[in-house]
Write an enzyme that holds these catalytic residues in place. Structure first.
Site, mmCIF file in Angstrom:
data_model
loop_
_atom_site.group_PDB
_atom_site.id
_atom_site.type_symbol
_atom_site.label_atom_id
_atom_site.label_comp_id
_atom_site.label_asym_id
_atom_site.label_seq_id
_atom_site.Cartn_x
_atom_site.Cartn_y
_atom_site.Cartn_z
ATOM 1 C CE LYS A 14 -2.348 -0.890 3.735
ATOM 2 N NZ LYS A 14 -1.684 -2.149 4.117
ATOM 3 N NE ARG A 89 -5.924 1.625 11.709
ATOM 4 C CZ ARG A 89 -4.885 1.058 11.113
ATOM 5 N NH1 ARG A 89 -4.955 -0.215 10.768
ATOM 6 N NH2 ARG A 89 -3.789 1.751 10.863
ATOM 7 N NE ARG A 128 7.383 -3.290 5.613
ATOM 8 C CZ ARG A 128 6.084 -3.157 5.866
ATOM 9 N NH1 ARG A 128 5.262 -2.839 4.890
ATOM 10 N NH2 ARG A 128 5.622 -3.379 7.079
ATOM 11 N NE ARG A 161 7.027 -0.970 10.247
ATOM 12 C CZ ARG A 161 5.795 -0.837 9.759
ATOM 13 N NH1 ARG A 161 5.559 0.060 8.815
ATOM 14 N NH2 ARG A 161 4.818 -1.598 10.185
ATOM 15 N NE ARG A 172 2.218 -5.116 11.314
ATOM 16 C CZ ARG A 172 3.186 -4.909 10.432
ATOM 17 N NH1 ARG A 172 4.362 -5.517 10.577
ATOM 18 N NH2 ARG A 172 2.990 -4.121 9.397
#
Length: 216
Positions: A14, A89, A128, A161, A172
């Protein structure tokens, strides 16, 4: 007018697509995190209220979040459209957003849903790397920077991260499936949802999104 919601599980790409979309169509990229930080920095009434809640360690309730979203979407830079990322959300938030759109004359007219299988998401998350300075996102194998460990855009050192690991990712994803995935049905019923295969590479997905939005 391009009033867009961008949806997809963590790791779906995204952030990468959002950057290209806002650059091409000159619309603001709006996330709840950015809204909270801006409101707190500007010491607005809502910002101070949110800050007090966050500092207590509590979750910001929907009424405060929704009020912030309404205020942000009412700003002049949203006159030609906006890209919402991370909101809504939940179904109650989506229902509130529908009301906001009617009240300010800026209703959502497209919901982009990027679909990627879980095993591919896990691989993406593990590889990532992100830039803490400008927010650019990379992947050590699929989309590496020109210089290893350094952001192409601003030259800052890239980081991994803390929550980009298998254990955190599964949590998540579970949270996403429980709360956010039901929105797919909500927006499908409204005729606003358009889903895209997020496994065919950045360029292909970008092309498909551009084709859709050029005709919106």
């Amino acid at each position: 007018m391009k009033n867009i919601i961008l949806m997809g599980p963590p790791g779906a790409g995204k952030g990468t697509q959002a950057t290209d979309l806002v650059d091409r169509y000159k619309i603001p990229h709006i996330s709840t995190g950015d809204m909270f930080r801006e409101a707190i920095a500007n010491k607005t009434e809502l910002g101070l209220k949110a800050q007090a809640i966050i500092e207590r360690g509590d979750l910001v309730p929907d009424d405060v979040t929704v009020a912030l979203v309404k205020d942000r979407l009412s700003q002049p830079d949203c006159a030609n459209g906006y890209l919402l990322d991370g909101f809504p959300r939940t179904i109650p938030q989506a229902e509130a957003l529908e009301e906001i759109g009617k009240q300010i004359g800026r209703p959502v007219n497209l919901v982009i849903n990027i679909e990627v299988p879980q095993d591919i998401l896990l691989d993406r998350i593990a590889g990532r790397r992100v830039c803490p300075q400008c927010g650019a996102s990379y992947h050590v194998r699929n989309m590496p920077p020109h210089k290893e460990g350094v952001c192409d855009r601003c030259g800052h050192e890239l980081i991994q991260r803390k929550d980009d690991n298998a254990e955190s990712f599964k949590i998540r994803l579970e949270n996403y499936d429980k709360s956010t995935a039901p929105l797919i049905g909500f927006y499908k019923e409204l005729g606003l949802l358009k889903s895209y295969d997020g496994t065919g590479g950045k360029a292909r997905l970008q092309k498909e999104l551009f084709e859709t939005l050029d005709n919106l």
